[in-house]
Design a protein around this motif. Structure first.
Motif, PDB file in Angstrom:
ATOM      1  N   TYR A 156     -10.571   6.198   4.982  1.00  0.00           N
ATOM      2  CA  TYR A 156     -10.940   4.979   4.253  1.00  0.00           C
ATOM      3  C   TYR A 156     -12.299   5.171   3.582  1.00  0.00           C
TER       4      TYR A 156
ATOM      5  N   GLU B 185      -5.966  -3.090   3.539  1.00  0.00           N
ATOM      6  CA  GLU B 185      -6.347  -1.748   3.968  1.00  0.00           C
ATOM      7  C   GLU B 185      -6.716  -1.766   5.454  1.00  0.00           C
ATOM      8  N   ASP B 186      -6.405  -0.682   6.131  1.00  0.00           N
ATOM      9  CA  ASP B 186      -6.890  -0.478   7.488  1.00  0.00           C
ATOM     10  C   ASP B 186      -8.252   0.185   7.362  1.00  0.00           C
TER      11      ASP B 186
ATOM     12  N   THR C  22      -8.390  -7.997   2.833  1.00  0.00           N
ATOM     13  CA  THR C  22      -7.828  -6.698   2.487  1.00  0.00           C
ATOM     14  C   THR C  22      -6.619  -6.339   3.340  1.00  0.00           C
TER      15      THR C  22
ATOM     16  N   LYS D   7       0.811  -1.219   0.000  1.00  0.00           N
ATOM     17  CA  LYS D   7       0.000   0.000   0.000  1.00  0.00           C
ATOM     18  C   LYS D   7       0.842   1.267   0.000  1.00  0.00           C
TER      19      LYS D   7
END
Length: 543
Positions: free
Chosen positions: A133, A126-127, A124, A96
């Protein structure tokens, strides 16, 4: 005593060692009478002698303080600095990380272009609880089979030759910024996939023409390809070039996201015979793109110019591209539309995150409105003057994936353009050397040895595949949301986390104006003051 010990300090010890070794080797060669001794000492003598001379040069040169203080050894710093981007990209950044495009984004473009597996395992990375987000909402009644061949018609009531465009096209990149083989591959890929290729302001080159793909001809302040010798606009030449059936739309460039309000100069030394012929500039003279246009100076004159472009092109869609700056200036253009009755067929909104053009750091990082805010501002302004139904909006600025497209279209765009996404499909590795003419993949280099590495037949397929698979991914996203076409997307389909415990719908982040609200007198603070300042007869604010 301290001065005497200076050669043995850590700063100078490398030079001292090289000097001593050089002297010893030279002495051995001179005083040893063995006839074969030079065969042994010659190579190390050359190496250490060269290093000694380098160290002496470092001591006496005046441009680099670090070399004067650390002769020879400081060159290691410059070497590490040179390879720092590659080291970071290959060894240290996560999936990322990486700017301007993350490794994950680059990877998915490569995979879709090469027709290899583009799925991700194990959830995912992603956080999803971090501030910023964003996500798209899905439906409990998804559409199972959405046709990915999404198209829109561009051309208002004054356009006699409307264009049926893909919702995903190649953004403006000039020949000169791109290599001949890159232009060939992009245009041929566009032809195969049925989408459009924007020329950039550098003119329509033979490499755009030879493969037959649909062209959007961009005309900038240099009027390249349609100019008089003094740099002014030549309407007859514009009419001649734009009459080509391959050119589907004509686009006036007001500004670009990478460097809005900034002109450019191609030095005389780089104005080759080929560039001279394509751009219509003399060989051996600087090729100048002014910061502003000579052909008009007011919003009303600008609308007249766009209308004239449409007329000269034989009725093809005519519009303009800009990065939004002062809000009252775009609203002045809107007032000019209403006052004159002259409307563009489309507007391409370029965000300040756009980046195929090299630019000063301050311009690139801190000048111009980002794409999403720009698109939504333009969309609302056109709604507010009752003109949105006749003007299409294109979005460009860091768009590479189907989610990027869906998000832009939800807040006002009708179609999306991508520059760097298609560069990745050609093989660009984000080496950040576009402006040096040393592109390692030949995408942006004019060096024939470098750009021959870009094998056109293979890259045509990759350009086509990237476009095709990205639209397929968009179709899947739309289907999951219960929609059938991206024009059904609205801000309510997206949410953004504004803190670790708060979520906000895009409909609240990007509130809409009512049809005709600007004409009636809006109370929206985003537009009220700017609308009052806007003047159809000048870009300068009223009052």
């Amino acid at each position: 005593m301290e001065t005497l010990l200076l050669p043995f300090s850590p700063r100078f010890i490398v030079l001292t060692i090289c000097s001593v070794v050089t002297a010893l080797l030279l002495a051995i060669g001179v005083f040893d009478h063995n006839p074969k001794i030079w065969e042994v000492v010659l190579l190390p003598l050359i190496i250490f002698g060269a290093l000694t001379l380098l160290g002496i040069r470092d001591l006496v040169q005046k441009h680099h303080a670090v070399l004067r203080n650390y002769p020879i050894s400081a060159h290691l710093r410059f070497l590490l600095e040179e390879i720092r981007p590659e080291m970071r990209q290959y060894f240290f950044e996560s999936e990322k990380d990486g700017m301007p495009f993350s490794r994950d984004t680059r990877a998915v473009v490569y995979q879709r272009a090469k027709m290899v597996l583009d799925k991700r395992p194990f959830g995912t990375q992603e956080d999803v609880y971090r501030e910023g987000y964003e996500w798209m909402h899905h439906s409990v009644a998804p559409k199972p089979h959405v046709d990915p061949q999404f198209r829109i018609t561009i051309g208002g009531p004054d356009c006699t030759k409307p264009y049926s465009a893909s919702v995903f096209n190649i953004s403006a990149m000039s020949f000169g910024a791109l290599s001949p083989n890159a232009v060939r591959a992009l245009n041929a890929g566009a032809r195969k996939g049925g989408f459009a290729h924007d020329t950039g302001e550098g003119g329509v080159s033979p490499y755009h023409r030879e493969r037959g793909g649909d062209i959007i001809w961009e005309v900038g302040s240099g009027y390249f390809g349609c100019r008089n010798r003094d740099g002014s606009f030549n309407p007859d030449e514009f009419a001649r070039v734009s009459s080509d059936d391959q050119i589907k739309m004509v686009e006036l460039k007001i500004s670009q996201g990478a460097k809005p309000g900034h002109g450019g100069v191609l030095p005389a030394a780089k104005v080759s015979e080929e560039i001279s012929k394509i751009r219509g500039v003399p060989i051996g003279e600087d090729c100048i793109s002014p910061a502003s246009h000579k052909a008009f100076s007011t919003p009303l004159q600008m609308m007249e110019f766009v209308a004239n472009m449409r007329k000269l092109s034989g009725g093809k869609p005519a519009g303009f591209k800009m990065c939004i700056g002062h809000p009252w200036e775009f609203l002045a253009i809107c007032k000019a539309m209403k006052e004159s009755g002259l409307y563009p067929d489309f507007i391409v909104v370029d965000g300040n995150e756009g980046g195929t053009g090299a630019a000063p750091l301050e311009f690139m990082d801190h000048l111009g409105m980002p794409m999403r805010e720009g698109v939504n501002f333009v969309h609302n302004a056109l709604v507010g003057i009752n003109a949105r139904d006749r003007i299409r909006i294109g979005a460009s600025g860091k768009i590479a994936t189907a989610f990027d497209m869906a998000r832009a279209m939800a807040i006002g765009a009708d179609w999306c353009n991508s520059a760097r996404g298609f560069m990745f499909s050609l093989g660009c590795i984000q080496s950040l050397s576009c402006h040096t003419d040393r592109c390692p993949t030949g995408v942006t280099s004019q060096d024939p040895i470098r750009n021959r590495a870009l094998y056109v037949p293979d890259k045509i397929e990759r350009v086509y595949n990237y476009h095709h698979n990205t639209l397929h991914a968009l179709a899947e996203l739309l289907g999951a949301a219960g929609l059938e076409h991206p024009q059904q997307l609205r801000p309510i389909h997206f949410s953004k986390r504004t803190s670790t415990t708060e979520v906000c719908s895009f409909s609240h982040l990007y509130p809409a104006l009512r049809p005709g609200e600007l004409l009636e007198g809006t109370e929206d603070r985003r537009y009220r003051a700017a609308w009052a300042m806007a003047r159809a007869d000048s870009f300068q604010p009223a009052g």
